[in-house]
Design an enzyme around this catalytic site. Structure first.
Site, PDB file in Angstrom:
ATOM      1  N   CYS A   1      -1.126 -15.649   3.368  1.00  0.00           N
ATOM      2  CA  CYS A   1      -2.741 -15.704   3.577  1.00  0.00           C
ATOM      3  C   CYS A   1      -2.980 -17.232   3.844  1.00  0.00           C
ATOM      4  CB  CYS A   1      -3.439 -15.238   2.603  1.00  0.00           C
ATOM      5  SG  CYS A   1      -3.073 -15.780   0.962  1.00  0.00           S
TER       6      CYS A   1
ATOM      7  N   GLU B   1     -10.638 -11.034  -1.147  1.00  0.00           N
ATOM      8  CA  GLU B   1      -9.605 -12.159  -0.775  1.00  0.00           C
ATOM      9  C   GLU B   1      -9.122 -11.896   0.599  1.00  0.00           C
ATOM     10  OE1 GLU B   1      -9.126 -14.856  -2.869  1.00  0.00           O
ATOM     11  OE2 GLU B   1     -10.235 -14.261  -4.545  1.00  0.00           O
TER      12      GLU B   1
HETATM   13  P1  NAD Z   1      -5.006  -4.868   5.096  1.00  0.00           P
HETATM   14  O1  NAD Z   1      -6.230  -5.459   5.052  1.00  0.00           O
HETATM   15  O2  NAD Z   1      -4.411  -4.079   6.168  1.00  0.00           O
HETATM   16  O3  NAD Z   1      -4.609  -3.823   3.981  1.00  0.00           O
HETATM   17  C1  NAD Z   1      -4.701  -4.547   2.461  1.00  0.00           C
HETATM   18  C2  NAD Z   1      -5.088  -3.299   1.484  1.00  0.00           C
HETATM   19  O4  NAD Z   1      -5.943  -2.434   1.777  1.00  0.00           O
HETATM   20  C3  NAD Z   1      -3.854  -2.327   1.701  1.00  0.00           C
HETATM   21  O5  NAD Z   1      -3.381  -1.970   0.327  1.00  0.00           O
HETATM   22  C4  NAD Z   1      -4.417  -1.179   2.476  1.00  0.00           C
HETATM   23  O6  NAD Z   1      -3.690  -0.008   2.160  1.00  0.00           O
HETATM   24  C5  NAD Z   1      -5.811  -0.855   2.076  1.00  0.00           C
HETATM   25  N1  NAD Z   1      -6.485  -0.662   3.056  1.00  0.00           N
HETATM   26  C6  NAD Z   1      -6.423  -0.300   4.200  1.00  0.00           C
HETATM   27  N2  NAD Z   1      -7.727   0.100   4.830  1.00  0.00           N
HETATM   28  C7  NAD Z   1      -8.348   0.472   3.818  1.00  0.00           C
HETATM   29  C8  NAD Z   1      -9.853   0.870   3.707  1.00  0.00           C
HETATM   30  N3  NAD Z   1     -10.593   1.460   4.755  1.00  0.00           N
HETATM   31  N4  NAD Z   1     -10.308   0.814   2.668  1.00  0.00           N
HETATM   32  C9  NAD Z   1      -9.944   0.344   1.338  1.00  0.00           C
HETATM   33  N5  NAD Z   1      -8.518  -0.174   1.458  1.00  0.00           N
HETATM   34  C10 NAD Z   1      -8.091  -0.053   2.726  1.00  0.00           C
HETATM   35  O7  NAD Z   1      -4.243  -6.344   4.943  1.00  0.00           O
HETATM   36  P2  NAD Z   1      -2.641  -6.182   4.917  1.00  0.00           P
HETATM   37  O8  NAD Z   1      -2.137  -6.003   6.375  1.00  0.00           O
HETATM   38  O9  NAD Z   1      -1.760  -5.688   3.833  1.00  0.00           O
HETATM   39  O10 NAD Z   1      -2.498  -7.792   4.607  1.00  0.00           O
HETATM   40  C11 NAD Z   1      -2.488  -8.840   5.515  1.00  0.00           C
HETATM   41  C12 NAD Z   1      -4.051  -9.690   5.461  1.00  0.00           C
HETATM   42  O11 NAD Z   1      -4.227  -9.878   4.157  1.00  0.00           O
HETATM   43  C13 NAD Z   1      -4.046 -10.874   6.095  1.00  0.00           C
HETATM   44  O12 NAD Z   1      -5.162 -11.070   6.669  1.00  0.00           O
HETATM   45  C14 NAD Z   1      -3.969 -11.981   5.248  1.00  0.00           C
HETATM   46  O13 NAD Z   1      -4.204 -13.061   5.212  1.00  0.00           O
HETATM   47  C15 NAD Z   1      -4.695 -11.247   3.977  1.00  0.00           C
HETATM   48  N6  NAD Z   1      -4.399 -11.841   2.723  1.00  0.00           N
HETATM   49  C16 NAD Z   1      -5.185 -12.357   1.883  1.00  0.00           C
HETATM   50  C17 NAD Z   1      -4.849 -12.975   0.662  1.00  0.00           C
HETATM   51  C18 NAD Z   1      -5.629 -13.882  -0.146  1.00  0.00           C
HETATM   52  O14 NAD Z   1      -5.405 -13.950  -1.350  1.00  0.00           O
HETATM   53  N7  NAD Z   1      -6.884 -14.179   0.338  1.00  0.00           N
HETATM   54  C19 NAD Z   1      -3.504 -12.849   0.040  1.00  0.00           C
HETATM   55  C20 NAD Z   1      -2.613 -12.240   1.071  1.00  0.00           C
HETATM   56  C21 NAD Z   1      -3.125 -11.479   2.296  1.00  0.00           C
END
Ligand code: NAD
Length: 475
Positions: free
Chosen positions: A258, A224
């Protein structure tokens, strides 16, 4: 993360993860097909845990954000969480039933069915922007499908993570549902486990890393992700109404959503009407923006600086920047801001904005808007404002997006009976309601042969009988 909370110990969280994974695995092996009653009971306990700890969770989210509107937390995190749980509790019995499928004439009178079966142990990785909803939504799907689950919360929301861990531990054994906290290195380790399914919500770039890690175990993933969700407004649609609805979607959680409208493709010449309506809406919703408890803060200084950097960069490239209010950066908030005279060279047209900045691109036709959208990565959402059904149908069939809303923004995510998920770089797979149940189940195709059947006619030795039959079969 806001200051004042001792970070979790990464080594200890990794150790807990290893233990919990093994415990959930063996607990699942001891009960591979929980009944509908057990699943309803788990969903019921999830609701009780949230209800009991709602205030503490709202407080924790607000502290993690620096400030998060209490009403937004209730409206955008708790309300859809409860609605999703209730919807699944109501329908789980029906979803679990084997589904009859057709059989071709050559195999009659056999029967075909699809039998859903729990996958086992599901991993859920949560971002910081809606830390409760994006943990509880996937968990609801996992439990409805009869799985056990471990949730990894974001390092940006450690208070929410800890509060949720305690809340769930009160109502669940950790071999059913568990929460892991800690930093990125814990999340990286989490993604390497051999989950029976891994649901990741977060950015597209991290989504790639998660899928790479999952590939080693051939772990099925639902990703997602994010992206730049466009809005298209038709010239005949009342611009002031469109502006109000677009701004509402943008101001929720200060644009850190998002599916927030990322940019608007506006009929040329309507710019001033749009600004006036947007200004009025913001003034009406937040009479004193900086002090308003209803307007949320940007999660942290780094993101505030990133967003301010977009505005500085746009100004240096000749943009016209129209703030719709004032906020002292010390408050951690950024005023909703419109940006005109936008060009591709600006960073805000390259990255997902994820904040209360809204670029407005003037276009001469809906066709021009569609060409613009189709020349870019497929977005998570698309919003179209128009009352003409034929044109609406045309926009929907000529563009790709994870989901869409007509004459509204964001609300499609809260519909329990719609699949939610991206397409291409905005994600893969779906959840919510029935689609979440299907995603987190093995949908086993089962062919059941009847006592009397024609298959022996197709066995060797091949001779005139099969040749006569093949004449019909190959027609
Ligand atoms: P992010 O990708 O930085 O982090 C998301 C999660 O992934 C965090 O819990 C983080 O600890 C973990 N993470 C970080 N590096 C990782 C790795 N190498 N391997 C596994 N996990 C890892 O995103 P964010 O800044 O927390 O959220 C914002 C982003 O999320 C935006 O791009 C937004 O559009 C997206 N988002 C999407 C949805 C959806 O439902 N499609 C909903 C909310 C947010």
């Amino acid at each position: 993360m806001q200051p004042g909370f001792a970070p979790h110990d990464n080594q200890a969280e990794k150790q807990r993860l290893a233990e919990l994974f093994a415990r959930q695995r063996s607990a699942y092996a001891a009960d591979v097909y929980p009944s509908a009653a057990v699943r309803r009971d788990r969903l019921g306990r999830l609701r009780l845990a949230l209800e009991k700890h709602q205030d503490a969770l709202c407080r924790a989210i607000s502290e993690d954000f620096g400030h998060r509107s209490l009403h937004e937390s209730k409206l955008l995190e708790f309300f859809p969480s409860y609605a999703g749980i209730d919807h699944s509790r109501r329908h789980v019995g029906k979803w679990m039933k084997p589904e009859k499928r057709g059989v071709s004439i050559w195999f009659l009178p056999a029967s075909n069915s699809v039998v859903p079966q729990p996958l086992g142990v599901v991993g859920i990785i949560v971002p910081w922007n809606y830390p409760l909803l994006l943990a509880v939504g996937p968990l609801t799907s996992a439990l409805t499908a009869g799985n056990r689950a471990i949730i990894k919360m974001s390092e940006y929301t450690p208070r929410t993570g800890e509060t949720l861990r305690l809340a769930l531990a009160e109502f669940f054994s950790e071999d059913e549902v568990a929460v892991i906290n800690g930093g990125v290195e814990v999340a990286q380790t989490f993604a390497t486990y051999a989950w029976d399914h891994l649901l990741f919500t977060g950015s597209t770039s991290v989504g790639r890393q998660v899928m790479r890690a999952a590939a080693d175990n051939l772990t099925p993933v639902t990703l997602e992700l994010g992206g730049k969700s466009p809005v298209v407004v038709h010239r005949d649609y009342p611009i002031a109404t469109a502006a109000e609805r677009i701004l509402h979607g943008k101001c929720l959680n200060a644009g850190q959503t998002c599916v927030a409208p990322d940019y608007v493709l506006l009929p040329r010449g309507q710019e001033e009407t749009f600004i006036e309506a947007a200004r009025q809406a913001v003034r009406q919703w937040y009479p004193d923006l900086a002090a308003s408890p209803d307007y949320s803060a940007v999660i942290n200084r780094r993101h505030l600086e990133r967003l301010q950097g977009y505005l500085d960069d746009a100004l240096s490239h000749g943009a016209r920047v129209v703030p719709l209010g004032e906020c002292d950066p010390a408050s951690g908030k950024l005023a909703p801001t419109l940006v005109f005279n936008v060009s591709e060279a600006m960073r805000l047209m390259q990255d997902e904005i994820f904040g209360p900045i809204l670029p407005i691109l003037s276009v001469d036709s809906v066709d021009e808007a569609i060409s613009y959208i189709n020349a870019r990565p497929r977005p998570l959402a698309l919003y179209y404002f128009d009352h003409d059904n034929e044109r609406i149908g045309s926009v929907l069939t000529r563009t790709h997006s994870g989901g869409a809303a007509i004459n509204e923004t964001v609300i499609h995510v809260g519909q329990d009976d719609l699949p939610f998920g991206g397409v291409g770089p905005s994600g893969m797979g779906h959840y919510h309601g029935r689609d979440g149940f299907d995603t987190m189940s093995k949908r086993k195709g089962v062919f059941a042969q009847s006592r009397l059947n024609g298959l022996p006619l197709m066995r060797p030795p091949y001779g005139p009988r099969i040749e006569a039959l093949l004449k019909f079969m190959l027609r």
